[in-house]
Design a protein around this motif. Structure first.
Motif, short mmCIF file in Angstrom:
data_model
loop_
_atom_site.label_atom_id
_atom_site.label_comp_id
_atom_site.label_asym_id
_atom_site.label_seq_id
_atom_site.Cartn_x
_atom_site.Cartn_y
_atom_site.Cartn_z
N TYR A 1 -22.58 -26.53 31.25
CA TYR A 1 -21.88 -27.92 31.21
C TYR A 1 -21.87 -28.69 32.32
O TYR A 1 -20.88 -29.76 32.56
CB TYR A 1 -20.70 -28.16 30.47
CG TYR A 1 -20.44 -26.69 28.97
CD1 TYR A 1 -21.61 -26.99 28.14
CD2 TYR A 1 -19.75 -25.82 28.30
CE1 TYR A 1 -21.46 -26.35 26.87
CE2 TYR A 1 -19.92 -25.10 27.75
CZ TYR A 1 -20.75 -25.47 27.11
OH TYR A 1 -20.64 -24.65 25.76
N GLY A 2 -22.09 -28.12 33.49
CA GLY A 2 -21.70 -28.60 35.30
C GLY A 2 -20.42 -28.60 35.48
O GLY A 2 -19.89 -27.79 35.64
N VAL A 3 -20.00 -29.13 36.63
CA VAL A 3 -19.09 -29.51 37.24
C VAL A 3 -18.00 -30.59 36.98
O VAL A 3 -17.10 -30.61 37.64
CB VAL A 3 -19.43 -29.25 38.79
CG1 VAL A 3 -20.22 -27.56 38.14
CG2 VAL A 3 -20.49 -30.56 39.49
N ASP A 4 -18.48 -31.77 36.38
CA ASP A 4 -17.29 -32.63 36.18
C ASP A 4 -16.31 -32.57 35.25
O ASP A 4 -16.19 -31.67 34.36
CB ASP A 4 -18.87 -33.27 35.76
CG ASP A 4 -17.76 -35.08 35.55
OD1 ASP A 4 -16.37 -35.37 35.79
OD2 ASP A 4 -18.26 -36.00 34.69
N SER A 5 -14.87 -33.16 36.67
CA SER A 5 -14.02 -32.44 35.73
C SER A 5 -13.55 -33.23 35.46
O SER A 5 -12.57 -33.35 35.27
CB SER A 5 -13.04 -31.58 36.69
OG SER A 5 -12.80 -32.19 38.23
N ASN A 6 -13.92 -34.79 35.41
CA ASN A 6 -13.45 -35.65 34.91
C ASN A 6 -12.82 -35.87 33.12
O ASN A 6 -13.66 -36.26 32.60
CB ASN A 6 -14.21 -37.25 35.08
CG ASN A 6 -14.03 -38.91 34.49
OD1 ASN A 6 -12.10 -38.30 34.54
ND2 ASN A 6 -13.92 -39.53 35.40
N LEU A 7 -11.21 -35.97 33.37
CA LEU A 7 -11.09 -35.64 31.67
C LEU A 7 -11.02 -37.35 30.85
O LEU A 7 -11.78 -36.50 29.76
CB LEU A 7 -10.05 -36.04 31.65
CG LEU A 7 -9.23 -34.23 32.35
CD1 LEU A 7 -7.67 -34.38 32.38
CD2 LEU A 7 -9.99 -33.34 31.69
N ASP A 8 -12.11 -37.78 31.38
CA ASP A 8 -12.20 -39.06 30.56
C ASP A 8 -14.21 -39.25 30.50
O ASP A 8 -14.13 -40.34 29.86
CB ASP A 8 -11.84 -40.62 31.60
CG ASP A 8 -10.47 -40.71 31.31
OD1 ASP A 8 -10.02 -40.18 30.02
OD2 ASP A 8 -9.64 -41.35 32.60
N SER A 9 -14.72 -38.51 31.19
CA SER A 9 -15.73 -38.37 30.96
C SER A 9 -16.31 -37.94 30.28
O SER A 9 -16.10 -36.73 29.71
CB SER A 9 -16.69 -37.69 32.47
OG SER A 9 -18.05 -37.76 32.29
N ASP A 10 -17.75 -38.45 29.61
CA ASP A 10 -18.48 -37.71 28.56
C ASP A 10 -18.55 -36.22 28.84
O ASP A 10 -19.25 -35.18 27.91
CB ASP A 10 -19.18 -38.29 27.55
CG ASP A 10 -18.35 -39.32 26.85
OD1 ASP A 10 -17.34 -39.52 26.35
OD2 ASP A 10 -18.71 -40.60 26.61
N SER A 11 -19.38 -36.25 29.88
CA SER A 11 -19.65 -35.21 31.01
C SER A 11 -18.79 -33.74 31.02
O SER A 11 -19.42 -32.92 31.21
CB SER A 11 -21.01 -35.49 31.59
OG SER A 11 -19.90 -36.16 32.91
N SER A 12 -17.74 -34.39 30.82
CA SER A 12 -17.28 -33.21 31.92
C SER A 12 -17.05 -31.80 31.07
O SER A 12 -17.06 -31.69 29.72
CB SER A 12 -15.60 -33.43 31.08
OG SER A 12 -14.41 -32.55 31.21
N TYR A 13 -16.89 -31.07 31.75
CA TYR A 13 -17.32 -29.54 31.24
C TYR A 13 -15.76 -28.88 29.91
O TYR A 13 -15.85 -28.17 29.16
CB TYR A 13 -17.50 -28.42 32.35
CG TYR A 13 -16.03 -28.13 33.26
CD1 TYR A 13 -14.84 -27.42 33.16
CD2 TYR A 13 -16.45 -28.89 34.47
CE1 TYR A 13 -13.83 -27.02 33.98
CE2 TYR A 13 -15.04 -28.72 35.62
CZ TYR A 13 -14.32 -28.25 35.06
OH TYR A 13 -12.86 -27.38 36.09
#
Length: 353
Positions: free
Chosen positions: A113-125
């Motif tokens: 799922y990647g490394v994006d931890s931004n809770l507002d991002s659709d790409s967040s893991y």
């Protein structure tokens, strides 16, 4: 206002000594008395006496408890020494399993799922779409997300990443999870992620994945309960992990799968059949789980440490015999574990390349 007669009023050390003498604990001389006072002072009556008296006591016809004939202060201390030393050894190795689970889960989630931890991002893991909807996912994810959003997080590692990096990768986030939180996080993963995690510990064929997953989660739950008990210095010789928990049948180690991975000799015994679930939710079961989940080097080191510890004991001493009896450990438990490790290495672990 009437005075309350408390059930457990304060009692000075001399009073505790006399109480134990009245219960027929053998206190022959000043050396015995001095040792007893040291134990009471350093550990407390409730911990050292109530925790380790059970193999040495009986009740009379009126229900009054007394020590058996010739039970000494040294017997109680020896029981404590065996139990606490074994607890420390098992606890250390349980941490190895916990750390491997953190590393494995963090790596696979990042890979998937990647490394994006931004809770507002659709790409967040941590996006809920990445997890199974089993009725508990939202609660588990909510608690994990709060570790990122909470500005007062107690994790020094998370604080460092919040202040000096632009994201918190999953292999860092999992380091802040307790073992219980880590297991719950594993439980809400999609099945393909679970399969990858399990195969890092217990490689299995596709048709065996479901049964191996059941063994894996039961093993983790048993280890979690032991870890919590040991961390609070509870005696482990009468370890029963699920006394106060629900759905205990789901958490008992599946015998068929254990035998598949560790060989049939682990249950080849003449134990009293009234000992329910022997090796599946007791101290011996914890040892089997460690053999199952530790890597090759850790597993061999664990067995060496067990053997070295056992060498410091005299096999036929009264206390050691009683310890094995009350903990339901087979007298040759180390040999069984060695056989299990050999079976695992020769038949299973060679598949990990």
């Amino acid at each position: 206002m009437s005075e309350i007669n408390f059930d457990k009023p304060f009692m000075p050390f001399d009073g505790m000594v006399e109480k134990l003498r009245s219960k027929h604990l053998t206190i022959n001389n000043d050396i015995d008395k001095k040792l007893l006072r040291i134990l009471l002072k350093d550990y407390g009556y409730s911990f050292i006496i109530n925790g380790y008296k059970h193999p040495f006591t009986h009740k009379d016809v009126n229900g009054n408890e007394f020590f058996n004939d010739n039970v000494s202060v040294q017997d109680i201390y020896n029981m404590y020494f065996i139990d606490s030393t074994l607890s420390e050894l098992l606890f250390k190795n349980a941490l190895h399993v916990e750390n491997k689970l953190k590393a494995t889960l963090g790596y696979i989630i990042a890979e998937e799922y990647g490394v994006d931890s931004n809770l507002d991002s659709d790409s967040s893991y941590l996006n809920s779409d990445n997890y199974t909807d089993n009725g508990k996912s939202s609660n588990v994810l909510g608690k994990i997300r709060s570790k990122i959003s909470n500005p007062y997080s107690s994790s020094r590692l998370l604080k460092h990443y919040k202040t000096s990096k632009n994201h918190i990768p999953p292999w860092i986030l999992v380091q802040s999870l307790t073992f219980g939180e880590l297991i719950r996080y594993y439980k809400i993963q999609e099945e393909d992620v679970k399969t990858k995690v399990v195969n890092n510990f217990l490689p299995c064929k596709e048709q065996d994945v479901a049964n191996t997953k059941a063994l894996f989660i039961s093993s983790l739950e048993l280890l979690r309960c032991f870890r919590n008990s040991a961390a609070h210095s509870s005696p482990i010789y009468f370890f029963d992990p699920y006394t106060d928990e629900k759905n205990t049948n789901e958490k008992i180690l599946p015998k068929k799968e254990l035998i598949k991975f560790l060989g049939p000799n682990i249950f080849n015994n003449n134990f009293d059949p009234r000992i329910k679930n022997f090796g599946r939710k007791d101290l011996y079961g914890v040892m089997l789980v460690l053999i199952l989940l530790l890597n090759t080097l850790q597993g061999r080191a664990f067995l060496r440490d067990l053997q070295n510890f056992n060498n410091t004991l005299q096999d036929e001493t009264f206390t050691n015999i009683e310890y094995l009896k009350y903990s339901h450990l087979p007298s040759e438990y180390i040999q069984r574990l060695e056989n299990a490790r050999k079976h695992l290495e020769e038949n299973i672990l060679w598949q990990i390349l």
